[in-house]
Each structure stands twice: as structure tokens, then as C-alpha cells.
Design an enzyme around this catalytic site. Structure first.
Site, short mmCIF file in Angstrom:
data_model
loop_
_atom_site.label_atom_id
_atom_site.label_comp_id
_atom_site.label_asym_id
_atom_site.label_seq_id
_atom_site.Cartn_x
_atom_site.Cartn_y
_atom_site.Cartn_z
N ARG A 34 28.50 48.21 44.94
CA ARG A 34 29.99 48.23 45.55
C ARG A 34 30.75 47.10 45.07
NH1 ARG A 34 28.04 44.63 49.74
NH2 ARG A 34 25.77 44.94 49.85
N ASN A 39 27.49 38.83 38.42
CA ASN A 39 28.17 39.12 39.86
C ASN A 39 27.68 39.01 40.84
OD1 ASN A 39 31.05 40.67 40.94
ND2 ASN A 39 29.23 41.77 41.35
N TYR A 95 28.95 28.44 50.06
CA TYR A 95 29.53 29.18 49.25
C TYR A 95 30.21 28.39 47.89
CZ TYR A 95 32.18 33.30 47.47
OH TYR A 95 32.64 34.28 46.82
N ALA A 110 29.96 25.38 47.12
CA ALA A 110 28.90 24.38 46.51
C ALA A 110 28.17 25.41 45.43
CB ALA A 110 27.85 23.74 47.16
N LYS A 154 29.62 28.34 44.03
CA LYS A 154 30.76 28.74 43.25
C LYS A 154 31.21 27.66 42.11
CE LYS A 154 30.37 33.10 44.42
NZ LYS A 154 30.04 33.84 43.60
N ILE A 177 39.93 39.24 47.28
CA ILE A 177 39.88 40.55 46.74
C ILE A 177 39.30 41.49 47.76
CG2 ILE A 177 38.82 41.97 45.14
CD1 ILE A 177 40.31 39.50 43.98
P1 NAP Z 1 29.99 42.71 48.04
O1 NAP Z 1 30.86 43.96 48.18
O2 NAP Z 1 29.37 42.30 49.06
O3 NAP Z 1 29.06 43.28 47.02
C1 NAP Z 1 27.77 42.62 46.46
C2 NAP Z 1 26.93 43.19 45.53
O4 NAP Z 1 25.97 42.35 45.10
C3 NAP Z 1 26.40 44.50 46.02
O5 NAP Z 1 26.03 45.36 44.92
C4 NAP Z 1 25.00 43.86 46.33
O6 NAP Z 1 23.74 44.97 46.11
C5 NAP Z 1 24.56 43.03 45.38
N1 NAP Z 1 23.70 41.86 45.65
C6 NAP Z 1 23.56 40.98 46.71
N2 NAP Z 1 22.46 40.10 46.87
C7 NAP Z 1 21.83 40.77 45.73
C8 NAP Z 1 20.61 40.11 44.90
N3 NAP Z 1 20.10 39.08 45.64
N4 NAP Z 1 20.34 40.61 43.77
C9 NAP Z 1 21.20 41.58 43.16
N5 NAP Z 1 22.13 41.84 43.71
C10 NAP Z 1 22.55 41.54 44.74
O7 NAP Z 1 30.58 41.69 46.97
P2 NAP Z 1 31.98 41.51 46.31
O8 NAP Z 1 33.15 41.29 47.25
O9 NAP Z 1 32.03 42.72 45.24
O10 NAP Z 1 31.84 40.16 45.63
C11 NAP Z 1 31.23 40.27 43.91
C12 NAP Z 1 31.14 38.63 43.52
O11 NAP Z 1 32.60 38.24 43.41
C13 NAP Z 1 30.32 37.71 44.44
O12 NAP Z 1 29.67 36.86 43.55
C14 NAP Z 1 31.47 37.13 45.25
O13 NAP Z 1 31.12 35.97 45.49
C15 NAP Z 1 32.77 36.89 44.12
N6 NAP Z 1 33.83 36.97 44.81
C16 NAP Z 1 34.14 37.69 45.76
C17 NAP Z 1 35.57 37.66 46.33
C18 NAP Z 1 36.10 38.38 47.40
O14 NAP Z 1 37.39 38.24 47.80
N7 NAP Z 1 35.73 39.62 47.69
C19 NAP Z 1 36.16 36.44 45.95
C20 NAP Z 1 35.89 35.64 45.00
C21 NAP Z 1 34.41 35.59 44.57
P3 NAP Z 1 23.11 45.56 47.53
O15 NAP Z 1 24.35 46.48 47.93
O16 NAP Z 1 21.93 46.12 47.12
O17 NAP Z 1 23.13 44.65 48.48
#
Ligand code: NAP
Length: 248
Positions: free
Chosen positions: A16, A91, A156, A158, A160, A189
Site C-alpha cells: 500500500r 521503503n 522515527y 532518529a 530516518k 504524503i
Molecule cells: P504505509 O502506507 O503504512 O505502508 C507501509 C508498507 O510497509 C506496507 O506495505 C507494509 O506491509 C510494509 N511493512 C511494514 N513493516 C514491514 C516489515 N517489517 N517488513 C516488510 N514490510 C513492512 O506507509 P507509507 O506512508 O506508504 O510510507 C512508506 C515509507 O515512506 C515509510 O518508510 C515511511 O516512513 C516513509 N515516509 C512516509 C511519509 C508519509 O507522509 N506517508 C512521509 C515521509 C516518509 P503490510 O501491509 O504487510 O504491513
């Protein structure tokens, strides 16, 4: 011409949000995609089908990114099944937000293991094949919070910020092997990770962003296509802020 034709990518956490957007854009650019997830089996099966419909090879692997041995096993399987590993997108990530006063040791360790140690695990697992190929692009998902810090997110932030130091060090260590390593620092995002935030907090954030909107997974995926492709062949060790101008 498609930008990622004949390349194989591993993308962690792609069931996702941002990871899914990256997997879709990579497949549309001709990449074969091996993606991972933690527990969402149904979403993974659906994504596998969707990616295959773009005419590329795609497979989902249930693989905990925080586990060192699982990462080794994943790279071995991908190499056997796909023949090469040209791109790695680290990711997968989670949040366990709390004020420092209230944060538990367990929640600190968990975020560091899933967000930061995972990057070590996966990178270590792919560099051998990349060194043999004398080519590779590694993209690590950091955050505006890793660059700037954020109250209520010490764990978080730390993790990143740690990714940024790791990224620059890998770029220095493996540049001579033509392996590039860059980070992306997304701003706000709109995904499931941010969907739980109160509406007035979200509105406040949107208003404070120079481009006046939250980002989409596609905004991040476009930057990943660039860093994964040969269009960025002379770029390594950098952090690309994809945040609508938040850090300006
Ligand atoms: P998200 O919607 O919560 O999706 C996280 C994904 O990571 C899911 O596919 C999940 O799989 C997988 N995952 C979680 N724990 C895992 C593990 N131990 N091993 C393998 N896969 C795992 O997150 P997102 O918002 O798309 O964020 C993606 C990345 O961007 C993250 O690193 C986040 O910190 C970074 N980020 C996000 C934002 C934002 O505003 N959204 C901003 C800055 C950075 P399952 O579905 O199986 O749990």
C-alpha cells in the site's frame, strides 16, 4: 523507450501507500518487480496480478525487513527467480509516535529495527550481486522528519536521520563499483500512515506547504523512477526532498 526496461527491482513494503505507487510506476517503466510486505497477503496477491498486467515479471514476498536472515533469503530467491538485482528501494517503514516522556523502550527499538536496521539488512543482501554486475541503484526512503526533526517522533526521526548517514556512507564506499545510493525525503504524503491524523492537523499542514497540497505516492514514485534509471547515472550520496517546498 521505457526508462527501466530489463532492470529488476526489489521494493520493500509495497502492499500500500508509497511502496505500491513505486511498484506500479516501475512496472509501467518496464522493470521486473520483486516486492515485499509484512502481513497483507491479499493486497500482495492483488498487486502481483496488477503488475503482471503491465507485461513485466512481478512477485510478492512475505519477508520481514527487520530480519537479517530473511533479507539474505529474499535476495537469494530474487536472484534465482529474476536473474539479477539492479535496483533496491528500501521503503518499508512504520511509526510509533509518542512524546519522549511516554515512549517505551520497545517502541523505540521496533521503529529503529523496521525503519533503519532493515536498510542495512537489505543493502547488505544485494551489494554482492550488484558488485558483480558493476552496476546498481539503491534508494532509501527517509523523511522530512529525518532532516528536520519533529516533536513526538524521536524514534522515527532518529531512524530516518540514521538512513541519511547510511546512504552517504554507502555512496562513498561503493561508488568505485558503480553502485549509487541516494535517499528521498518525502514531506507530508497522504497514505494510510497519515490517514489517522486529525483533519484540522492535516489542513494546517496542507496550508503551510508552499505547493498547498499534501503529496501523493505518485509524486514519490516519479522521483524513484528518476533515481533508479540511468537518467541519474551521475548522482549519488544525495537526499532528494520531495515535499512541495516544505523545507524551503
Ligand atoms: P504505509 O502506507 O503504512 O505502508 C507501509 C508498507 O510497509 C506496507 O506495505 C507494509 O506491509 C510494509 N511493512 C511494514 N513493516 C514491514 C516489515 N517489517 N517488513 C516488510 N514490510 C513492512 O506507509 P507509507 O506512508 O506508504 O510510507 C512508506 C515509507 O515512506 C515509510 O518508510 C515511511 O516512513 C516513509 N515516509 C512516509 C511519509 C508519509 O507522509 N506517508 C512521509 C515521509 C516518509 P503490510 O501491509 O504487510 O504491513
Amino acid at each position: 523507450m521505457k526508462l527501466l526496461e530489463n532492470k529488476t527491482a526489489i521494493i520493500t513494503g509495497a502492499t500500500r501507500g508509497i511502496g505500491k505507487g513505486i511498484a506500479e510506476f516501475f512496472a509501467k517503466q518496464g522493470a521486473n518487480v520483486a516486492f515485499t510486505y509484512n502481513s497483507s497477503v491479499d493486497a500482495a496477491n492483488a498487486l502481483e496480478k496488477e503488475l503482471n498486467s503491465y507485461g513485466v515479471k512481478a512477485k510478492g514476498y512475505q519477508s520481514n525487513a527487520a530480519n537479517f536472515d530473511a533479507a539474505q533469503e529474499l535476495a537469494k530467491n530474487v536472484l534465482e527467480e529474476f536473474g539479477s538485482i539492479d535496483i533496491l528501494v528500501n521503503n518499508a517503514g512504520i511509526t510509533k509516535d509518542n512524546l519522549l516522556m511516554r515512549i517505551s523502550e520497545e517502541d523505540f527499538d521496533k521503529v529503529i529495527e523496521i525503519n533503519l536496521k532493515s536498510v542495512f539488512n537489505l543493502t547488505k543482501a544485494v551489494i554482492r550481486p550488484m558488485m558483480k554486475q558493476r552496476k546498481g541503484s539503491i534508494i532509501n526512503m527517509s523523511s522530512v522528519v529525518g532532516v528536520k526533526g519533529n516533536a513526538g517522533q524521536t524514534n522515527y526521526a532518529a531512524s530516518k536521520a540514521g538512513i541519511l548517514g547510511f546512504t552517504k556512507s554507502v555512496a562513498l564506499e561503493l561508488g568505485s563499483r558503480n553502485i549509487r545510493c541516494n535517499a528521498i525525503a518525502p514531506g507530508f504524503i497522504e497514505t494510510e500512515m497519515t490517514a489517522s491524523l486529525p483533519e484540522d492537523t492535516v489542513k494546517g499542514w496542507r496550508d503551510a506547504i508552499p505547493l498547498k497540497r499534501g503529496g501523493s505516492p505518485e509524486d514519490i514514485a516519479n522521483a524513484c523512477v528518476f533515481l533508479a534509471s540511468d537518467m541519474s547515472a551521475y548522482i549519488t550520496g544525495q537526499t532528494l526532498n520531495v515535499d512541495g517546498g516544505m523545507l524551503t
